[in-house]
Design an enzyme around this catalytic site. Structure first.
Site, PDB file in Angstrom:
ATOM      1  N   GLU A 165      25.261  28.862  30.923  1.00 54.08           N
ATOM      2  CA  GLU A 165      25.678  30.115  31.576  1.00 54.08           C
ATOM      3  C   GLU A 165      27.198  30.298  31.660  1.00 54.08           C
ATOM      4  N   TYR A 167      29.512  28.017  32.566  1.00 59.64           N
ATOM      5  CA  TYR A 167      30.220  27.205  33.564  1.00 59.64           C
ATOM      6  C   TYR A 167      31.000  26.072  32.860  1.00 59.64           C
ATOM      7  N   ARG A 215      20.638  21.220  31.513  1.00 54.56           N
ATOM      8  CA  ARG A 215      20.478  22.645  31.179  1.00 54.56           C
ATOM      9  C   ARG A 215      21.399  22.953  30.008  1.00 54.56           C
ATOM     10  N   HIS A 253      27.712  34.138  31.713  1.00 56.71           N
ATOM     11  CA  HIS A 253      27.734  35.256  32.663  1.00 56.71           C
ATOM     12  C   HIS A 253      28.580  36.420  32.154  1.00 56.71           C
ATOM     13  N   GLN A 340      17.369  43.185  42.943  1.00 58.59           N
ATOM     14  CA  GLN A 340      17.957  43.948  44.046  1.00 58.59           C
ATOM     15  C   GLN A 340      18.184  43.135  45.320  1.00 58.59           C
TER      16      GLN A 340
HETATM   17  P1  FAD Z   1       7.196  57.154  48.833  1.00 59.13           P
HETATM   18  O1  FAD Z   1       7.195  56.127  47.781  1.00 59.13           O
HETATM   19  O2  FAD Z   1       7.853  58.423  48.610  1.00 59.13           O
HETATM   20  O3  FAD Z   1       5.740  57.315  49.398  1.00 59.13           O
HETATM   21  C1  FAD Z   1       5.369  58.310  50.323  1.00 59.13           C
HETATM   22  C2  FAD Z   1       3.875  58.565  50.240  1.00 59.13           C
HETATM   23  O4  FAD Z   1       3.491  59.403  51.322  1.00 59.13           O
HETATM   24  C3  FAD Z   1       3.437  59.262  48.975  1.00 59.13           C
HETATM   25  O5  FAD Z   1       2.401  58.516  48.325  1.00 59.13           O
HETATM   26  C4  FAD Z   1       2.940  60.629  49.450  1.00 59.13           C
HETATM   27  O6  FAD Z   1       1.849  61.111  48.675  1.00 59.13           O
HETATM   28  C5  FAD Z   1       2.509  60.321  50.871  1.00 59.13           C
HETATM   29  N1  FAD Z   1       2.503  61.469  51.772  1.00 59.13           N
HETATM   30  C6  FAD Z   1       3.520  62.319  52.041  1.00 59.13           C
HETATM   31  N2  FAD Z   1       3.149  63.214  52.978  1.00 59.13           N
HETATM   32  C7  FAD Z   1       1.865  62.932  53.327  1.00 59.13           C
HETATM   33  C8  FAD Z   1       0.947  63.476  54.252  1.00 59.13           C
HETATM   34  N3  FAD Z   1       1.270  64.509  55.028  1.00 59.13           N
HETATM   35  N4  FAD Z   1      -0.293  62.937  54.333  1.00 59.13           N
HETATM   36  C9  FAD Z   1      -0.648  61.884  53.540  1.00 59.13           C
HETATM   37  N5  FAD Z   1       0.204  61.322  52.651  1.00 59.13           N
HETATM   38  C10 FAD Z   1       1.449  61.826  52.554  1.00 59.13           C
HETATM   39  N6  FAD Z   1      13.550  51.884  44.181  1.00 59.13           N
HETATM   40  C11 FAD Z   1      13.983  50.657  43.973  1.00 59.13           C
HETATM   41  O7  FAD Z   1      14.183  49.911  44.929  1.00 59.13           O
HETATM   42  N7  FAD Z   1      14.224  50.187  42.731  1.00 59.13           N
HETATM   43  C12 FAD Z   1      14.010  50.931  41.631  1.00 59.13           C
HETATM   44  O8  FAD Z   1      14.230  50.472  40.522  1.00 59.13           O
HETATM   45  C13 FAD Z   1      13.536  52.242  41.809  1.00 59.13           C
HETATM   46  N8  FAD Z   1      13.326  53.036  40.765  1.00 59.13           N
HETATM   47  C14 FAD Z   1      12.861  54.293  40.967  1.00 59.13           C
HETATM   48  C15 FAD Z   1      12.646  55.107  39.873  1.00 59.13           C
HETATM   49  C16 FAD Z   1      12.165  56.383  40.041  1.00 59.13           C
HETATM   50  C17 FAD Z   1      11.944  57.244  38.840  1.00 59.13           C
HETATM   51  C18 FAD Z   1      11.881  56.861  41.344  1.00 59.13           C
HETATM   52  C19 FAD Z   1      11.336  58.237  41.546  1.00 59.13           C
HETATM   53  C20 FAD Z   1      12.113  56.059  42.437  1.00 59.13           C
HETATM   54  C21 FAD Z   1      12.616  54.787  42.258  1.00 59.13           C
HETATM   55  N9  FAD Z   1      12.885  53.957  43.335  1.00 59.13           N
HETATM   56  C22 FAD Z   1      13.326  52.698  43.128  1.00 59.13           C
HETATM   57  C23 FAD Z   1      12.802  54.428  44.718  1.00 59.13           C
HETATM   58  C24 FAD Z   1      11.554  53.926  45.422  1.00 59.13           C
HETATM   59  O9  FAD Z   1      10.419  54.203  44.661  1.00 59.13           O
HETATM   60  C25 FAD Z   1      11.492  54.552  46.799  1.00 59.13           C
HETATM   61  O10 FAD Z   1      12.615  54.162  47.529  1.00 59.13           O
HETATM   62  C26 FAD Z   1      10.258  54.121  47.563  1.00 59.13           C
HETATM   63  O11 FAD Z   1       9.112  54.513  46.853  1.00 59.13           O
HETATM   64  C27 FAD Z   1      10.220  54.755  48.949  1.00 59.13           C
HETATM   65  O12 FAD Z   1       9.068  54.337  49.578  1.00 59.13           O
HETATM   66  P2  FAD Z   1       8.352  55.149  50.735  1.00 59.13           P
HETATM   67  O13 FAD Z   1       7.111  54.383  51.007  1.00 59.13           O
HETATM   68  O14 FAD Z   1       9.285  55.394  51.838  1.00 59.13           O
HETATM   69  O15 FAD Z   1       8.018  56.577  50.139  1.00 59.13           O
HETATM   70  P1  NAP Z   2      21.179  58.993  44.779  1.00 58.35           P
HETATM   71  O1  NAP Z   2      21.411  57.632  44.260  1.00 58.35           O
HETATM   72  O2  NAP Z   2      21.632  59.322  46.139  1.00 58.35           O
HETATM   73  O3  NAP Z   2      21.858  59.999  43.738  1.00 58.35           O
HETATM   74  C1  NAP Z   2      21.825  61.367  43.888  1.00 58.35           C
HETATM   75  C2  NAP Z   2      22.745  62.032  42.874  1.00 58.35           C
HETATM   76  O4  NAP Z   2      22.706  63.413  43.063  1.00 58.35           O
HETATM   77  C3  NAP Z   2      24.175  61.600  42.965  1.00 58.35           C
HETATM   78  O5  NAP Z   2      24.684  61.478  41.646  1.00 58.35           O
HETATM   79  C4  NAP Z   2      24.849  62.766  43.694  1.00 58.35           C
HETATM   80  O6  NAP Z   2      26.150  62.724  43.215  1.00 58.35           O
HETATM   81  C5  NAP Z   2      24.002  63.955  43.281  1.00 58.35           C
HETATM   82  N1  NAP Z   2      23.860  64.983  44.316  1.00 58.35           N
HETATM   83  C6  NAP Z   2      23.627  64.822  45.646  1.00 58.35           C
HETATM   84  N2  NAP Z   2      23.520  66.019  46.266  1.00 58.35           N
HETATM   85  C7  NAP Z   2      23.669  66.970  45.319  1.00 58.35           C
HETATM   86  C8  NAP Z   2      23.663  68.383  45.345  1.00 58.35           C
HETATM   87  N3  NAP Z   2      23.465  69.054  46.460  1.00 58.35           N
HETATM   88  N4  NAP Z   2      23.865  69.040  44.186  1.00 58.35           N
HETATM   89  C9  NAP Z   2      24.070  68.361  43.033  1.00 58.35           C
HETATM   90  N5  NAP Z   2      24.100  67.019  42.956  1.00 58.35           N
HETATM   91  C10 NAP Z   2      23.892  66.329  44.084  1.00 58.35           C
HETATM   92  O7  NAP Z   2      19.640  59.356  44.744  1.00 58.35           O
HETATM   93  P2  NAP Z   2      18.524  59.199  43.630  1.00 58.35           P
HETATM   94  O8  NAP Z   2      19.096  59.074  42.267  1.00 58.35           O
HETATM   95  O9  NAP Z   2      17.597  60.301  43.913  1.00 58.35           O
HETATM   96  O10 NAP Z   2      17.846  57.844  43.975  1.00 58.35           O
HETATM   97  C11 NAP Z   2      17.132  57.684  45.200  1.00 58.35           C
HETATM   98  C12 NAP Z   2      17.096  56.254  45.594  1.00 58.35           C
HETATM   99  O11 NAP Z   2      16.214  55.553  44.719  1.00 58.35           O
HETATM  100  C13 NAP Z   2      18.455  55.640  45.459  1.00 58.35           C
HETATM  101  O12 NAP Z   2      19.024  55.422  46.713  1.00 58.35           O
HETATM  102  C14 NAP Z   2      18.236  54.371  44.720  1.00 58.35           C
HETATM  103  O13 NAP Z   2      18.616  53.250  45.480  1.00 58.35           O
HETATM  104  C15 NAP Z   2      16.757  54.297  44.445  1.00 58.35           C
HETATM  105  N6  NAP Z   2      16.641  53.959  43.031  1.00 58.35           N
HETATM  106  C16 NAP Z   2      17.046  52.754  42.656  1.00 58.35           C
HETATM  107  C17 NAP Z   2      17.005  52.417  41.340  1.00 58.35           C
HETATM  108  C18 NAP Z   2      17.445  51.052  40.900  1.00 58.35           C
HETATM  109  O14 NAP Z   2      17.450  50.760  39.725  1.00 58.35           O
HETATM  110  N7  NAP Z   2      17.818  50.173  41.777  1.00 58.35           N
HETATM  111  C19 NAP Z   2      16.556  53.314  40.405  1.00 58.35           C
HETATM  112  C20 NAP Z   2      16.150  54.561  40.827  1.00 58.35           C
HETATM  113  C21 NAP Z   2      16.222  54.866  42.157  1.00 58.35           C
HETATM  114  P3  NAP Z   2      27.239  63.883  43.409  1.00 58.35           P
HETATM  115  O15 NAP Z   2      27.105  64.296  44.840  1.00 58.35           O
HETATM  116  O16 NAP Z   2      28.520  63.259  43.046  1.00 58.35           O
HETATM  117  O17 NAP Z   2      26.851  64.949  42.430  1.00 58.35           O
HETATM  118 FE1  SF4 Z   3      14.496  39.288  42.838  1.00 63.51          FE
HETATM  119 FE2  SF4 Z   3      12.251  39.896  44.124  1.00 63.51          FE
HETATM  120 FE3  SF4 Z   3      13.352  41.676  42.452  1.00 63.51          FE
HETATM  121 FE4  SF4 Z   3      12.148  39.440  41.544  1.00 63.51          FE
HETATM  122  S1  SF4 Z   3      11.181  41.149  42.623  1.00 63.51           S
HETATM  123  S2  SF4 Z   3      14.103  40.231  40.884  1.00 63.51           S
HETATM  124  S3  SF4 Z   3      12.729  37.978  43.120  1.00 63.51           S
HETATM  125  S4  SF4 Z   3      14.251  40.893  44.351  1.00 63.51           S
END
Ligand code: FAD
Ligand code: NAP
Ligand code: SF4
Length: 670
Positions: A165, A167, A215, A253, A340
């Site tokens: 890695e 080191y 390693r 790294h 993460q």
């Molecule tokens: P949600 O996942 O939004 O779940 C809410 C649930 O509540 C839904 O199933 C909905 O149907 C249900 N619901 C809403 N209202 C009602 C109601 N009135 N009655 C019954 N059911 C209801 N996060 C990461 O950490 N790493 C990532 O790499 C990552 N990648 C992502 C990629 C994409 C494309 C997207 C869209 C999101 C990603 N996220 C990622 C974000 C992550 O998925 C969210 O932060 C997480 O799902 C939030 O969890 P939650 O349980 O709060 O809400």
């Molecule tokens: P986000 O990370 O908060 O990004 C939102 C984007 O929209 C920013 O680029 C912001 O930048 C822009 N924005 C905000 N308000 C706006 C407005 N009114 N008009 C136009 N642009 C606006 O949110 P997200 O991409 O929806 O992701 C949601 C969460 O999911 C994130 O917090 C992230 O942690 C999680 N997630 C994580 C991963 C991962 O790989 N770890 C992947 C997907 C999602 P400007 O304001 O500069 O335009």
């Molecule tokens: Fe790390 Fe858990 Fe994500 Fe695996 S799932 S990479 S152990 S945070």
């Protein structure tokens, strides 16, 4: 027998490992202070109970010069032995085995005392190392040997010498970092003397009945590094010097090829270890992106290695080996390689944990104990927050009903799993499906929760997630302006030229979705190595070749309003991979954008005072999210005892790590 090769013992002569599973070295942040060793002991004991064959600690420095960071973990003084004994006792009490990794950071040391073969700064640290004198090299070898001896005194079953890695040992091996002209540099043979002497003198000091894992950097992934013939020569010399096992190291790294993130194919580097098979007679361990028993068994069955190393998968699920052995691999909480909560935390000097398992490294603090009284609890929303909360509540003995208006569990994970390189998110949903069944949660899908029904429960947990934020500018109501759910959930058609508004995690993911042809390269090792420029023939030094990314499926512009580089706020250890992926697909990434209007010409924007028209067919809005609190507000208004978690609580900077952590912690307390 399930996975017969994985669970066949490995005889090392003086000791027998019960299976072929190594928990590879992983820094947790608990190695650095004596006060944290009880927590570290509990962490290792839990994994020993889970049935792992052998574990390796995070890197421990053999000297202050070798520190990874100031006041990092070291075993250099007699009084350090007692704290390490806590670990070995805890592991041995559970019938496990533990080796200590000796890691000298060399020029990767994040402190001004760092040393290296030559005075050459690394591109990833701000400190220029001091070049070791010839006496300094001898002293450093002595430090390794003394450290190994103290590890033996502390009761470890062996040590791992960290030779990869990038080191210190790797720095000695590569001409790019070793420009010495004394006995320790100048030719490949001389550059190799450093690790060979470390292993030879350590074996002399510790005797035969002590495991020495070396390693070995088998693929440096940087220029002017070792070539394959040198790696084979070194492996043979390391065996002759007395190593018991050779473990695989992939990539320095500072390499610009991803090696462990989720978009690396599963077992994507096992072919490297296989090339060394037959060259040495001691066991070989392979590593990187092995997370399920089927994959591990296949590696062993095809003769690619004698043992498999997994680190993060055992952080995610300490019971991984026992579940696999019992034929319950569908119950494994599979590491999704997101980094993460583990690596990202370590890089921020925070204690590691796991996005999927918040108890990881918090075993003594986050306890899941039987509830004092059984309550009738409804959880609304089956996204990550609701799933974690409902299953933990039920595990504690509560009667739990989980309600979601969607027809399937998973919430936003159902969209995340569609992103190329995020296929692992399917596994989390598979895991939770079984866990709901095992913990006896009543699941009601396809129906929004009704306030009147919820009133019958003692308490209600609202995990209703988010709603995508809408944007407003002239033309933003045009049907060609979509949001990310139109694309990922509703499969609406998208033209060949697209602008994405918002460059957060979801904007980047949607861009990757739109530029990629199906199926994703993550599923094909040969295609992936071609895209990233990894030489599978191993004909070049460092194993690099010209990257040949496939042409993008669409022309994409990724935009944000704030100044600066889009993607700067993505996660520490994975953000660069997302940026590089989009760059290779010719995505135009712009900051400081003002959205003027959308019409038949395309998206009109202003950047740095200059008006431009992006000639796009569609705009996809990924502008963040707002909490979905409609239900929570209604419940609170009628006086129902309500807890709010996940996106419904706070949508800003929400991720699954926070959602699962919050859901689990609430459930542990109710
Ligand atoms: P949600 O996942 O939004 O779940 C809410 C649930 O509540 C839904 O199933 C909905 O149907 C249900 N619901 C809403 N209202 C009602 C109601 N009135 N009655 C019954 N059911 C209801 N996060 C990461 O950490 N790493 C990532 O790499 C990552 N990648 C992502 C990629 C994409 C494309 C997207 C869209 C999101 C990603 N996220 C990622 C974000 C992550 O998925 C969210 O932060 C997480 O799902 C939030 O969890 P939650 O349980 O709060 O809400
Ligand atoms: P986000 O990370 O908060 O990004 C939102 C984007 O929209 C920013 O680029 C912001 O930048 C822009 N924005 C905000 N308000 C706006 C407005 N009114 N008009 C136009 N642009 C606006 O949110 P997200 O991409 O929806 O992701 C949601 C969460 O999911 C994130 O917090 C992230 O942690 C999680 N997630 C994580 C991963 C991962 O790989 N770890 C992947 C997907 C999602 P400007 O304001 O500069 O335009
Ligand atoms: Fe790390 Fe858990 Fe994500 Fe695996 S799932 S990479 S152990 S945070």
């Amino acid at each position: 027998m399930n996975f017969p090769r994985l669970f066949s013992p490995l005889d090392l002569g003086h000791t027998v490992l019960p299976n072929r599973i190594l928990m590879g070295s992983m820094h947790t942040g608990l190695e650095d202070k004596a006060a944290d060793f009880d927590k570290l002991a509990a962490y290792f004991a839990e994994r020993a109970r889970g049935g792992v064959g052998l574990m390796v600690t995070g890197g421990i420095a053999p000297s202050i010069e070798g520190w990874l960071k100031p006041f990092g973990g070291r075993l250099t003084m007699p009084w350090h032995v007692a704290r390490h004994r806590k670990l070995t006792r805890a592991v041995h009490a559970e019938g496990g085995k533990l080796c200590m990794q000796i890691l000298h950071a060399g020029r990767y040391g994040y402190h001004p005392l760092s040393v290296a073969p030559s005075k050459i700064k690394s591109p990833i640290t701000p400190f220029t190392p001091r070049a070791l004198s010839s006496r300094g090299v001898e002293r450093t070898i002595g430090d390794f040997v003394r450290c190994a001896k103290r590890a033996q005194d502390a009761g470890y079953d062996g040590i791992e010498v960290m030779g990869s890695e990038g080191y210190l040992i790797n720095q000695f091996l590569a001409a790019r970092t070793n420009q010495r002209s004394d006995a320790w540099g100048g030719s490949a043979e001389k550059r190799m003397r450093f690790p060979i002497e470390i292993v030879r003198r350590t074996r002399e000091a510790v005797g035969r009945d002590f495991i020495i894992i070396y390693r070995l950097s088998m693929l440096d992934l940087v220029d002017n590094a070792q070539d394959w013939s040198e790696i084979v020569t070194l492996a043979k010399a390391i065996e002759a010097a007395g190593a018991s096992i050779i473990n695989t190291g992939i990539g320095w790294h500072e390499a610009r090829v991803p090696t462990i993130v989720t978009s690396v194919p599963r077992a994507g580097f096992a072919w490297v270890t296989k090339k060394l098979k037959g060259e040495v007679s001691i066991p070989l361990i392979t590593t990187n992106r092995i997370n399920m028993p089927e994959v591990a068994e296949q590696i062993l069955a095809s003769g690619e290695a004698d043992m498999v190393s997994m680190a993060r998968p055992l952080l995610a699920d300490p019971q991984w080996p026992n579940k696999a052995k019992a034929g319950r691999s569908e119950r494994i909480n599979t590491c999704i390689a997101c980094n993460q909560a583990c690596l990202d935390h370590v890089f921020q000097n925070r204690r590691a944990s796991c996005l999927l398992n918040p108890r990881a490294c918090h075993e003594t603090e986050l306890r899941i104990e039987p509830a004092p009284a059984r309550k009738n609890i409804a959880v609304v929303g089956a996204g990550p927050a609701g799933l974690a909360c409902a299953t933990t509540l039920a595990e504690r003995g509560h009667a739990v009903t989980l309600i979601d208006q969607a027809n399937d569990i998973g919430g936003q994970f159902n969209y995340a799993k569609r992103i190329p390189g995020k296929e692992e998110f399917h596994e989390t949903l598979r895991y939770f499906r079984h866990r709901l069944e095992d913990t006896g949660v009543t699941v009601k899908l396809g129906q929004p929760a009704e306030t009147t029904d919820l009133a019958r429960h003692d308490e209600v947990v609202v995990a209703t997630g988010i709603t995508p934020r809408r944007v407003s500018f002239p033309g933003s109501d045009d049907p060609r302006v979509l949001d990310y759910l139109d694309v990922l959930a509703r499969d609406m058609p998208v033209g060949s030229r697209v602008a994405i508004i918002g460059a957060g995690g979801i904007g980047f993911d949607v861009a990757e979705f739109l530029v990629e042809h199906r199926p994703s390269p993550t599923l094909d090792v040969t295609r992936w190595t071609r895209e990233w420029g990894v030489d599978m023939q191993l004909e070049s030094r460092g194993g690099l070749s010209a990257a040949k990314p496939e042409a993008p499926a669409r022309q994409v512009w990724l935009l944000q309003r704030s100044d600066g580089r889009p993607g700067a706020r993505l996660n520490k250890t994975t953000g660069w991979v997302h940026r590089a992926t989009l760059k290779a697909k010719d995505v135009t990434m712009l900051g400081g954008v003002i959205y003027e209007r959308f019409d038949d010409e395309g998206l009109h924007i202003t950047v740095n005072g200059q008006a431009q028209v992006l000639p796009v067919d569609n705009v996809v809005v990924c502008a963040g999210q707002e909490p979905n609190r409609t239900l929570a507000d209604a419940l609170i208004q009628v006086g129902i005892k309500t807890h709010i978690i996940g996106g419904a609580d706070v949508a800003a900077e929400l991720d699954a790590k926070r959602a699962i952590d919050q859901g689990t912690r609430l459930a542990a307390a109710l």
